[in-house]
Structure formats: C-alpha cells, structure tokens
Scaffold this active site. Structure first.
Site, PDB file in Angstrom:
ATOM      1  N   ASP A 145      15.435  10.672   4.126  1.00 48.46           N
ATOM      2  CA  ASP A 145      14.050  10.367   4.514  1.00 48.46           C
ATOM      3  C   ASP A 145      13.656   8.965   4.033  1.00 48.46           C
ATOM      4  O   ASP A 145      12.983   8.216   4.737  1.00 48.46           O
ATOM      5  CB  ASP A 145      13.099  11.400   3.896  1.00 48.46           C
ATOM      6  CG  ASP A 145      13.621  12.805   4.102  1.00 48.46           C
ATOM      7  OD1 ASP A 145      13.770  13.212   5.246  1.00 48.46           O
ATOM      8  OD2 ASP A 145      13.928  13.474   3.093  1.00 48.46           O
ATOM      9  N   HIS A 163      11.992  18.150   1.565  1.00 50.01           N
ATOM     10  CA  HIS A 163      12.684  17.595   2.732  1.00 50.01           C
ATOM     11  C   HIS A 163      12.329  18.484   3.928  1.00 50.01           C
ATOM     12  O   HIS A 163      13.077  19.380   4.313  1.00 50.01           O
ATOM     13  CB  HIS A 163      14.204  17.564   2.495  1.00 50.01           C
ATOM     14  CG  HIS A 163      14.966  17.121   3.717  1.00 50.01           C
ATOM     15  ND1 HIS A 163      14.820  15.888   4.287  1.00 50.01           N
ATOM     16  CD2 HIS A 163      15.881  17.762   4.492  1.00 50.01           C
ATOM     17  CE1 HIS A 163      15.612  15.779   5.351  1.00 50.01           C
ATOM     18  NE2 HIS A 163      16.253  16.921   5.493  1.00 50.01           N
TER      19      HIS A 163
HETATM   20  C1  LMR Z   1      17.763  15.935   8.929  1.00 54.68           C
HETATM   21  O1  LMR Z   1      16.744  15.602   8.312  1.00 54.68           O
HETATM   22  O2  LMR Z   1      18.254  15.238   9.823  1.00 54.68           O
HETATM   23  C2  LMR Z   1      18.410  17.239   8.630  1.00 54.68           C
HETATM   24  O3  LMR Z   1      18.070  17.670   7.355  1.00 54.68           O
HETATM   25  C3  LMR Z   1      18.008  18.234   9.665  1.00 54.68           C
HETATM   26  C4  LMR Z   1      18.773  19.525   9.547  1.00 54.68           C
HETATM   27  O4  LMR Z   1      18.166  20.582   9.811  1.00 54.68           O
HETATM   28  O5  LMR Z   1      19.955  19.508   9.205  1.00 54.68           O
END
Ligand code: LMR
Length: 326
Positions: A159, A188
């Site tokens: 992020d 997250h």
């Molecule tokens: C992401 O942020 O791309 C991943 O965490 C999404 C996921 O569900 O794997």
C-alpha cells in the site's frame, strides 16, 4: 561475509513465491553479504512442484544460496529458523463469508504459530503476507508467545509503494522526487488510511502539488481499492508487486533504511491505537529493529484522521474476534 541464516518461505509453490524466491536468493532482501539456507514449506501435494522450484533455484547458481530443502511439515521447516516469510493463506473466494475466510486462515496460522513457538529460534523474525495479513499475523503471534511480539510484522508496504506511485503519476515525477514521511495507517484493507501531510514533492508540500481535493477524493480510495482493481482486471490477485513490496519490507527491516516506511506491527497505544492488534504505522528501521515514528499530526489540517484511524482499528478488533483471539 556473514554466517548463513535459515529463511523459511511458506506457500513456496505459489505464485508470489515464484516471484520472490529468486530475489531473496540474489540478496535483494537480506543483503548482498548475507548467505541463506532456504527452506520451502507447502502442503504435501505441492512437494513435487517444490522439487522443480529447487532445481530452478540451483540452476541460477546464486552465490548466496548455501542450502535448500522442502518440507510439508511446519515442525521440520521452522526448526532453528531465523526468518519466516509467510506467503501461504486461504484465498478469499467471491461469495465466501468473512467469518469463513478468517476461520480458515486461523487454522493455517495457528498450526504454524505453534510450530514457530516450539522449534524456531527465539530471535526469529516473521513477515506475514498472506491475507488477511494483519489478523493472520495476530493469530500467529498469539500462538507463538515465546517469540517477542516486536519480531512479527504484516505487509502494508504494498500500500505504501502504491501511494508513492500514485503521487508520482499525479505529479508527473519519480519516487526520488518525493521526500519526508508518506505512510499508511491501519489494516491492509479498504479501511487503510493514507498520510501525506509530512511529505514533499520536489521540496513542496504534497497537498500544494497535487491538491487536497485529489488526496481526499481520488488518491486515498484508489490505494484502498487497488487490490480489488487488480483482481478485477487480471482475474487474480497481485503477484509481483506484492513480492516486490515484501522484498522492500524485508530489506528495510533487516538491512536498515533512512526513510520512513509503513509496517503493520504490534500496536502499543501510539496514535491512539490500543495494544492488541497488528496495525500499520510509520516506522524507521535500524539493526534489524523497527521503531514507530511520531509524526506531527495537525487536527486542523486533517480533522477526519482520528475517526479514520479508529475505524480501521475497529475493523481489526472485529476480525480478531471472528478469528477467536479476543
Ligand atoms: C493486494 O492488495 O493486491 C492484495 O492483498 C489483494 C489480495 O486479496 O491478495
């Protein structure tokens, strides 16, 4: 050259591992003077695939790769481990109930936490990537009480990297033009909170360059929804961007960095977030240890911040309850 460290990678036959293993063995994560004994952990049906992965890694002739083995038994894999990179998780399927998602992951991380507690070095450091990363990390740490909580971290660097990249895109600049503290707070998930007040682009405050309206109405939702946006385009979750972020996190944690980076670590009351969850904070790292940075938060510039921080905290508490931790 340092003594080798034992690094365990779970979900080692999966797609993120495929992107991450060569980079670990090349030295991008633990440093170019750090030899590695690699242990690949996955479920028994994946062991044949892991044999092929081992053959490919051998074929790379990485100077830092001293040993490599595979196992389907956490008690074997984590024995005397120095670092664990937790990629394995039960993926979210459309239509799956949130409780079901958290419960299935709890089973995986409970078993692995018990194994880490029993057989890993007490100094082991653990990075959780498999989602829901913050709560999986909490489950893992709860089942490994003999390992200090500060040795566990969940990945929010993805992020963080997305935030830098979106600012660059908007300001038509490169990451090198961005200074100061840009960071991610919280889970997250779509409740994550972006913080750019302490950042500058080519020496000017971020908001003066990209505009406050952009930061609130476009930038933050874009970072919050980026994972879903990738799934909707590719039909599957992010792979090499997650791998790259994990490498960045390992590097900065283990080797050190001068920059402020985002890491989901055990909350301790800072920024008003009570103890008991793994929450993303702005951190600096030195000598293999992280420390939360006290950024200046000006309530007049960002009156909503506290409400958003608490919302993400409450989501983590509700996840922890569903995972049976509270
Ligand atoms: C992401 O942020 O791309 C991943 O965490 C999404 C996921 O569900 O794997």
């Amino acid at each position: 050259m340092k003594s080798p460290i034992k690094v365990v990678v779970t979900g080692a036959a999966g797609r993120i591992a495929n992107s991450i293993l060569p980079r670990i063995c090349h030295g991008d994560g633990f440093g170019f003077d750090q030899p590695i004994d690699l242990v690949l952990l996955d479920i028994a049906p994946a062991l044949k695939v892991l044999n092929g992965v081992i053959m490919e890694l051998q074929d790379c002739s990485f100077p830092l790769l001293r040993g490599i083995e595979a196992s389907a038994d956490p008690m074997v894999a984590f024995k005397d481990a120095d670092f664990a990179l937790m990629l394995a998780s039960c993926p979210y399927q459309p239509g799956m109930m949130r409780l079901d998602f958290l419960t299935r992951n709890k089973a995986i991380f409970k078993e692995q936490g018990i194994a880490i507690n029993a057989v890993a070095k007490k100094t082991i450091k653990v990075l959780v990537v498999g989602n829901p990363a913050n709560t999986n990390c909490l489950v893992l740490a709860a089942h490994a009480p003999s390992i200090p909580r500060k040795n566990f971290c969940a990945l929010t660097r993805l992020d963080h990297n997305r935030a830098i990249s979106q600012l660059c895109f908007q300001a038509k600049c490169t990451p090198a033009d961005i200074s100061g503290s840009i960071c991610i707070f919280g889970n997250h998930s779509s409740t994550m909170v972006t913080f750019t007040e302490d950042g500058t682009i080519k020496g000017k405050p971020v908001a003066d360059v990209v505009g406050k309206e952009f930061l609130v109405s476009q930038f933050e939702p874009r970072i919050q929804e980026r994972g879903y946006a990738i799934i909707s385009e590719k039909g599957s979750p992010s792979v090499f961007s997650a791998a790259s972020a994990a490498i960045d996190c390992i590097h900065d944690w283990m080797v050190g960095t001068d920059r402020v980076v985002s890491m989901a670590v055990a909350s301790s009351g800072k920024y008003g977030i009570p103890e008991g969850v793994f929450y993303s904070f702005p951190c600096v790292c030195k000598g293999g240890e992280w420390e939360i940075v006290d950024l200046k938060v000006d309530p007049t510039r960002n009156p909503e911040l506290n409400t958003k921080l608490q919302k993400s905290y409450e989501e983590l508490v509700s996840e922890a309850k569903m995972a049976g931790i509270y």
